[in-house]
Design an enzyme around this catalytic site. Structure first.
Site, PDB file in Angstrom:
ATOM      1  N   ASP A 141       0.851  -1.190   0.000  1.00  0.00           N
ATOM      2  CA  ASP A 141       0.000   0.000   0.000  1.00  0.00           C
ATOM      3  C   ASP A 141       0.886   1.239   0.000  1.00  0.00           C
ATOM      4  OD1 ASP A 141      -3.031   0.840   0.556  1.00  0.00           O
ATOM      5  OD2 ASP A 141      -1.718   2.210   1.650  1.00  0.00           O
ATOM      6  N   HIS A 154      -5.479  14.507  -8.947  1.00  0.00           N
ATOM      7  CA  HIS A 154      -5.550  13.088  -9.301  1.00  0.00           C
ATOM      8  C   HIS A 154      -4.643  12.728 -10.479  1.00  0.00           C
ATOM      9  CE1 HIS A 154      -8.779  11.842  -6.557  1.00  0.00           C
ATOM     10  NE2 HIS A 154      -9.250  13.067  -6.726  1.00  0.00           N
ATOM     11  N   ASP A 158      -2.087   9.697 -10.400  1.00  0.00           N
ATOM     12  CA  ASP A 158      -2.002   8.632 -11.411  1.00  0.00           C
ATOM     13  C   ASP A 158      -0.558   8.404 -11.852  1.00  0.00           C
ATOM     14  OD1 ASP A 158      -4.714   8.307 -11.294  1.00  0.00           O
ATOM     15  OD2 ASP A 158      -5.149   9.398 -13.144  1.00  0.00           O
ATOM     16  N   GLU A 184      -4.731   2.536  -4.179  1.00  0.00           N
ATOM     17  CA  GLU A 184      -3.268   2.468  -4.051  1.00  0.00           C
ATOM     18  C   GLU A 184      -2.805   1.137  -3.470  1.00  0.00           C
ATOM     19  OE1 GLU A 184      -4.778   4.582  -0.286  1.00  0.00           O
ATOM     20  OE2 GLU A 184      -5.360   4.315  -2.377  1.00  0.00           O
TER      21      GLU A 184
END
Length: 263
Positions: A141, A154, A158, A184
C-alpha cells in the site's frame, strides 16, 4: 524452363513465410498447421520445378494433358486456399488475444486487475498444492497517497501509481504475478519461501525510499508491505494467506508506515 524458374521462385517466397512462422510466431496448434500447409506448398513447387527442369517433359505453365502438372497445380491451389483460411483464423486469434490481454490488465498501471490476479493465483496455488511448494503474498500500500491526490491532483496521483508499478515490475521476476487490487493497494504473488519474499519486499520498500532523493514533495510516497508465506494445502489457503498478508500490512501502517512486516 520458364515453369521451373517460376516454380523455384515461388518456392523461395513461400519458404520465407515458413521461416517467419518458425522464428517469430508462437507455437500454437494453428501456427503449426500453417507451417505444415505452407511447407507442403513449397514441397509441391519444388517437385514441379524438378519435373519442369527436365527438357523431355516439355512442360508448360498450365499443361492440362500432363498429369504431374495437373496434380501439383491442384495441390498448390488447395493448400493456398487452406492457408488463406488459416491466416484469417490467425488474425482472429490475435485479435482475441489482444482483447483478452486488455480485459485482464488495469488500464492505468498495465498490471493485472483484481479478477485476472485471482485467476493466476488459483493456477499457481494448485501447482503449489500438487508440488507441496511454498508461495508468498506481498500486500503493498502506498503511504499517504490520499494526501498526494488532495494536494497535487488526481492526475499527479495517477503518475505516482504508474511510476510505482513500473518500478515494482522491474524488481520482481517475470514469473511473479503483480496485480492492482484497487486505489493504491497492490499485491504480488511469488513462488518462493519467506526469506526470499522478505528480501524482495524490502527491496521494493528501499527502492521507493531512495526514489525520493532529489524529487519534489509531490512525489513523496513510501510504501508499507505485509508478507505471508506458506505451503498451501487447499485452494482456499491462498485466499487466507492474502487476508493474513493484508493484516500484516494494516499493522505496518499502525506502527508508522514505510516498513515490511511478515506473519
Amino acid at each position: 524452363m520458364k515453369v521451373a524458374v517460376a516454380s523455384l521462385f515461388c518456392a523461395l517466397i513461400y519458404s520465407t513465410v515458413v521461416c517467419s512462422f518458425l522464428l517469430f510466431s508462437s507455437r500454437t496448434n494453428l501456427h503449426q498447421t500453417l507451417v505444415l500447409i505452407f511447407g507442403s506448398v513449397v514441397l509441391l513447387l519444388l517437385v514441379r520445378c524438378y519435373v519442369a527442369a527436365n527438357p523431355e517433359n516439355n512442360m508448360t505453365l498450365f499443361d492440362r494433358e500432363n498429369l504431374i502438372t495437373s496434380l501439383t497445380l491442384l495441390g498448390i491451389f488447395g493448400f493456398l486456399f487452406a492457408a488463406g483460411f488459416g491466416q484469417l483464423l490467425l488474425l482472429k486469434q490475435h485479435d482475441d488475444d489482444r482483447l483478452k490481454e486488455a480485459a485482464s490488465k488495469d488500464p492505468l498501471t498495465n498490471v493485472y486487475n483484481r479478477r485476472a490476479f485471482f485467476e493466476h493465483v488459483e493456477h499457481f496455488a494448485n501447482m503449489a498444492i500438487r508440488d507441496r511448494s511454498c508461495i508468498s503474498f506481498l500486500m503493498i500500500d502506498l503511504d499517504n497517497f490520499k494526501s498526494i491526490n488532495d494536494n497535487f491532483g488526481h492526475d499527479h496521483g495517477d503518475k505516482v501509481l504508474i511510476d510505482f508499478s513500473e518500478k515494482v515490475s522491474q524488481l520482481i521476476r517475470r514469473e511473479d504475478v503483480f496485480g492492482r487490487f484497487g486505489g493504491e493497494e497492490f499485491c504480488v504473488m511469488m513462488a518462493c519461501g519467506k526469506d526470499k519474499a522478505m528480501e524482495v519486499a524490502e527491496r521494493i520498500r528501499l527502492a521507493m525510499t531512495s526514489h525520493l532523493v532529489g524529487r519534489p514533495e509531490s512525489d513523496y510516497c513510501t510504501v508499507s508491505i505485509g508478507v505471508c508465506s506458506d505451503v498451501p494445502e487447499s485452494s482456499g489457503c491462498a485466499d487466507r494467506m492474502i487476508v493474513v498478508a493484508d493484516g500484516c500490512l494494516y499493522k505496518a501502517k499502525q506502527e508508522g508506515r514505510n516498513r515490511v512486516l511478515c506473519a
